[in-house]
Structure formats: structure tokens, C-alpha cells
Design an enzyme around this catalytic site. Structure first.
Site, PDB file in Angstrom:
ATOM      1  N   GLU A   1       0.845  -1.205   0.000  1.00  0.00           N
ATOM      2  CA  GLU A   1       0.000   0.000   0.000  1.00  0.00           C
ATOM      3  C   GLU A   1       0.872   1.244   0.000  1.00  0.00           C
ATOM      4  O   GLU A   1       1.838   1.338   0.762  1.00  0.00           O
ATOM      5  CB  GLU A   1      -0.889  -0.030   1.242  1.00  0.00           C
ATOM      6  CG  GLU A   1      -2.291   0.442   1.001  1.00  0.00           C
ATOM      7  CD  GLU A   1      -3.062  -0.442   0.014  1.00  0.00           C
ATOM      8  OE1 GLU A   1      -3.107  -0.082  -1.174  1.00  0.00           O
ATOM      9  OE2 GLU A   1      -3.613  -1.464   0.439  1.00  0.00           O
TER      10      GLU A   1
ATOM     11  N   GLY B   1     -16.600   4.788  -3.996  1.00  0.00           N
ATOM     12  CA  GLY B   1     -15.977   5.580  -2.931  1.00  0.00           C
ATOM     13  C   GLY B   1     -15.583   4.748  -1.733  1.00  0.00           C
ATOM     14  O   GLY B   1     -15.558   5.234  -0.599  1.00  0.00           O
TER      15      GLY B   1
ATOM     16  N   LEU C   1     -12.287   0.332  -3.451  1.00  0.00           N
ATOM     17  CA  LEU C   1     -12.221  -0.918  -4.211  1.00  0.00           C
ATOM     18  C   LEU C   1     -12.110  -0.635  -5.714  1.00  0.00           C
ATOM     19  O   LEU C   1     -12.347  -1.505  -6.542  1.00  0.00           O
ATOM     20  CB  LEU C   1     -13.427  -1.811  -3.907  1.00  0.00           C
ATOM     21  CG  LEU C   1     -13.557  -2.238  -2.434  1.00  0.00           C
ATOM     22  CD1 LEU C   1     -14.848  -3.031  -2.207  1.00  0.00           C
ATOM     23  CD2 LEU C   1     -12.359  -3.056  -1.968  1.00  0.00           C
ATOM     24  N   SER C   2     -11.764   0.609  -6.037  1.00  0.00           N
ATOM     25  CA  SER C   2     -11.420   0.984  -7.415  1.00  0.00           C
ATOM     26  C   SER C   2     -12.564   0.888  -8.413  1.00  0.00           C
ATOM     27  O   SER C   2     -12.404   0.369  -9.522  1.00  0.00           O
ATOM     28  CB  SER C   2     -10.240   0.154  -7.929  1.00  0.00           C
ATOM     29  OG  SER C   2      -9.111   0.456  -7.190  1.00  0.00           O
TER      30      SER C   2
ATOM     31  N   ASP D   1      -4.399   0.297  -9.679  1.00  0.00           N
ATOM     32  CA  ASP D   1      -5.821  -0.040  -9.819  1.00  0.00           C
ATOM     33  C   ASP D   1      -6.202  -0.432 -11.249  1.00  0.00           C
ATOM     34  O   ASP D   1      -6.789  -1.500 -11.459  1.00  0.00           O
ATOM     35  CB  ASP D   1      -6.697   1.115  -9.299  1.00  0.00           C
ATOM     36  CG  ASP D   1      -6.323   1.510  -7.874  1.00  0.00           C
ATOM     37  OD1 ASP D   1      -5.615   0.738  -7.201  1.00  0.00           O
ATOM     38  OD2 ASP D   1      -6.729   2.593  -7.436  1.00  0.00           O
TER      39      ASP D   1
HETATM   40  C1  GLA Z   1      -5.251   4.456  -4.216  1.00  0.00           C
HETATM   41  C2  GLA Z   1      -4.530   4.733  -5.527  1.00  0.00           C
HETATM   42  C3  GLA Z   1      -3.519   3.632  -5.838  1.00  0.00           C
HETATM   43  C4  GLA Z   1      -2.591   3.400  -4.654  1.00  0.00           C
HETATM   44  C5  GLA Z   1      -3.398   3.218  -3.365  1.00  0.00           C
HETATM   45  C6  GLA Z   1      -2.532   3.126  -2.147  1.00  0.00           C
HETATM   46  O1  GLA Z   1      -6.033   3.317  -4.346  1.00  0.00           O
HETATM   47  O2  GLA Z   1      -5.463   4.813  -6.578  1.00  0.00           O
HETATM   48  O3  GLA Z   1      -2.796   3.974  -6.988  1.00  0.00           O
HETATM   49  O4  GLA Z   1      -1.667   4.435  -4.536  1.00  0.00           O
HETATM   50  O5  GLA Z   1      -4.303   4.285  -3.172  1.00  0.00           O
HETATM   51  O6  GLA Z   1      -1.785   1.966  -2.185  1.00  0.00           O
END
Ligand code: GLA
Length: 409
Positions: A38, A126, A129-130, A178
């Protein structure tokens, strides 16, 4: 048309109502959960995410011209724009992900064609989880299909285009992780990504484990400003270290030993940010080794250590995330747990012995809700498949889609 699953079938009436006729393709792109690694991606380090069994999908038909018409089912709005005039939309925010990837793909020399389609997703928005990367990648796949250029852009380059869309068009400074996992995830595998070279390797996920994701339901209000602040602190660390170690390009090049030896160059808070990144990179590689020998206990220990480092050194956890992780760890079936994503809210992920997931889920409901007075959501999952495009007609391919694209809707 090939048989559609329930979720896609539910998108069909809107397609017919808005565009007439039938769609020809379905583009699917998953959200992600990061197992470990992370705040390392923008430091050119290592990450180990997995694709979720939740996705954003676009049910679409190519057009002959360069007009784009997309209807977002959950938001109940239709956007209509032209590929010759790709501008930021201040009204309908989600459409900027579609506009942004179209812009980023054309920056790569592609000439796209328009599409018309229905967009729908079940990645919690939000929540870390992208869902935005999933939306970008699903739209990118639709545009590439319509342009007959799916094979023209290799996976890592597609991820780069999605990141560029988010950085430069939408205006969010995220890393590559992501979109990369959304494009290249594989069922039953984690994906080790080297965020410097963009080399990647699929690592089999232990068959006797499942992932339990706990959504704190606390929105990540501080996330954007704190995220940028953390990035700046990492850059400051590199700048200061370079005064003595000019060969360093990013924190990726720094070991814990080197960091300790030059600690005097760094203000305390910058030192701690750097220490998180440097130790987290090492933990990712250790996790891969543990995963390869199916050592759940060691993987769990590393996830716990990652959470502690994110909480104490990087300071991106929150009361809710700490409460979530503690609720998960109360059950013996949980090998380890950590916050996942940028932090400050959103989700935590636990590595759980298969068959014990319901107990962990119950523990989250009971203990997290009692402590935080918030009702959480729990998703039980295993690493799933990355983005893909399905032709909806037997033998489907471009000739059929071209005929479909003749409609002007
Ligand atoms: C968000 C960003 C990623 C990454 C994470 C932290 O999800 O979109 O690119 O930097 O935070 O690991």
C-alpha cells in the site's frame, strides 16, 4: 444472442429503449482488492492486488461515426459527446472517466469510433475498491473493440492510459495499481506488479483461503488531500537522501539499512513515511514467497504488519479501519487483516481460512457495529478474472457489430 446473466439482462431494456435494436458486445472490468503493498505504487515499488468478483460493465454497440452515447443505469443519466471534442464535464462527473480514457487512447495515436451503450456496476463506489478504475477500463475496452483495436494496446499500456486519464483528465493523482489489476487480473491469482518496470507475475492464491472484505461505510473524505501530502513527503525523502546518495531515483531504491544509516537527513515525519514504503516493499516480496508455499500464517502476519505500519508510520488508518481490522482478527479463522486502498475510510481485507468466512463476517457485524455504531457491509470473495469483452452473438465479431453500428440512434 448468447444467454446473458441476470445483471446484464437487467441492462437490456434500457439499451432497447434508448438506442433501439440490440447490443453487440459486453465489456466487463473488475474492481480490486489489494492484498499487500500500500502506497508503494507511486514510489515505483511492488504491489500484490487481486481482481474482485464485482465489476463495471458496458453493454454496447459500435457506431459508424464518432459520437458516444452512454447511459449510466445506477445514476439514471445519459451522456452524449463527440470524440472530436473531448472536454471535462462539470455536470455529470462519471462521464469524465469515459471521456478521459477516450482522450488517453487517442493520445496513443489511435483513431476511435463512437459507441452507444448502458453502463452498470456493482463495485461499491468511494470505498477504496477501485470502482473508477473499473469504469475507465470497461469504457476503454468498449472503445478499443469499436475501433477494432483490442489487440493494438497491450495490457500494461492500457493500464497506463487509464492512469493518465485519471491523472490528467479527471485530475486525481493515483498510481498505476488499480487499472493494472483491473486489466490483468486472473481468477485464483494475485498479481505481483513491479510499478517501475511494469513487469508482472501471477501468483496462485492458496486454495484453502478466502478473502473477507469489510466496508467501514465511512467515506474517505480526507483521502485526496492526505494522499497528495503523503506523495509529497515521499518525494521530499528522496530529494534529501539524494544529497548523499545521488543514484537513488525513488524509495524503491532504498533498503531499510540505507534509510537507517541516513536518517539524520530526514525530518522525523518524512523518515516515518519513508520507513513505511521501504518496509512495505519488502513485505510484498515476502508475501509472494509465503503465498507460493501456501503459508497462510506467514501471509497473515505480514498483512498485520502492513496495517501497523500504515497506522503508525504512514498514518492513513482511521478509528473505523482499526475497529474493522480488530473485529476481523477476533476470529481464529482470520490469519491476518489490514486496511486496503488509500486508507482514511473505505475497506479492510482479511485473509481467512476457507470455511471460516461466516464466523469472520458475524464478528464484523457484531463487534464493528457495536463499537462504531455504523452498519458495515461484508463481501466474501476470491481473486477473480480481469477485464474482458464478450461478443453477444454466436460467431460475433466486427462484421456483425458494423451492421449494428449503422444505426444512428
Ligand atoms: C489508491 C490509488 C492507488 C494506490 C493506493 C494506495 O487506491 O489509486 O494507486 O496508490 O491508493 O496503495
Amino acid at each position: 444472442m448468447i444467454p446473458l446473466d441476470r445483471r446484464t439482462r437487467a441492462m437490456l431494456p434500457d439499451f432497447v429503449r434508448l438506442f433501439g435494436g440490440e447490443p453487440t458486445y459486453l465489456a466487463i472490468a473488475p474492481g480490486r482488492v489489494n492484498l499487500i503493498g500500500e502506497h508503494t505504487d507511486y514510489n515505483e515499488g511492488f504491489v500484490l492486488p487481486a481482481a474482485l468478483d464485482r465489476d463495471v460493465r458496458v453493454l454496447f454497440r459500435p457506431r459508424r461515426d464518432r459520437r458516444v452515447r452512454l447511459y449510466a443505469l445506477e445514476f439514471d443519466n445519459l451522456v452524449d459527446f463527440h470524440l472530436d471534442r473531448l472536454e471535462y464535464d462539470g455536470q455529470i462527473f462519471w462521464s469524465n472517466y469515459a471521456r478521459g480514457v477516450a482522450w488517453a487512447l487517442e493520445q496513443r495515436g489511435l483513431r476511435l469510433r463512437g459507441v452507444e451503450g448502458v453502463v452498470s456496476g456493482n463495485v461499491p463506489r468511494g470505498s477504496g475498491l477501485s470502482s473508477s478504475a473499473a469504469l475507465e477500463v470497461a469504457c476503454a475496452k468498449a472503445f478499443l473493440t469499436a475501433a477494432d483495436a483490442l489487440l493494438a494496446v497491450p495490457g500494461p499500456e492500457l493500464a497506463r492510459a487509464a492512469q493518465q486519464a485519471e491523472n490528467e483528465f479527471v485530475g486525481v493523482r493515483c498510481g498505476i495499481m488499480d487499472p493494472f489489476i483491473s486489466v490483468l487480473g486472473q481468477a485464483g491469482h494475485g498479481l505481483l506488479i513491479d510499478c517501475r518496470s511494469l513487469d508482472y507475475r501471477r501468483v496462485p492464491f492458496p486454495s484453502e483461503a478466502v478473502l473477507v472484505i469489510g466496508n467501514t461505510k465511512v467515506s474517505r473524505s480526507l483521502a485526496a488531500s492526505a494522499y497528495n501530502e503523503r506523495r509529497a513527503q515521499c518525494e521530499e525523502g528522496v530529494r534529501r537522501l539524494r544529497s548523499r546518495l545521488p543514484h537513488i531515483r525513488s524509495l524503491r531504491d532504498v533498503s531499510l539499512q540505507v534509510l537507517e544509516a541516513h536518517r539524520d537527513l530526514l525530518p522525523e515525519v518524512v523518515y516515518r513515511r519513508c520507513r513505511h514504503v521501504v518496509t512495505e516493499n519488502a513485505r510484498v516480496l515476502e508475501t509472494v514467497r509465503a503465498m507460493e508455499r501456501q503459508d497462510l500464517e506467514e501471509m497473515g502476519r505480514l498483512m498485520d504488519a502492513s496495517h501497523a505500519s500504515l497506522r503508525d508510520d504512514y498514518q492513513v488508518s482511521s478509528q473505523a479501519l482499526d475497529a474493522m481490522v480488530e473485529a476481523m482478527r477476533r476470529e481464529a479463522g482470520c490469519h491476518g487483516a489490514r486496511l486496503t486502498g488509500a486508507g482514511f475510510g473505505g475497506c479492510a481485507v482479511a485473509l481467512v481460512q476457507a470455511g471460516r468466512e461466516k464466523e469472520v463476517q458475524e464478528s464484523i457485524y457484531r463487534h464493528y457495529s457495536r463499537r462504531m455504531r455504523i452498519w458495515p457491509e461484508v463481501y466474501i470473495t476470491a481473486p477473480s478474472q480481469g477485464a474482458r469483452v464478450l461478443p453477444l452473438w454466436e460467431g460475433g465479431g466486427l462484421p456483425r457489430s458494423r451492421r449494428g453500428g449503422a444505426r444512428s440512434g
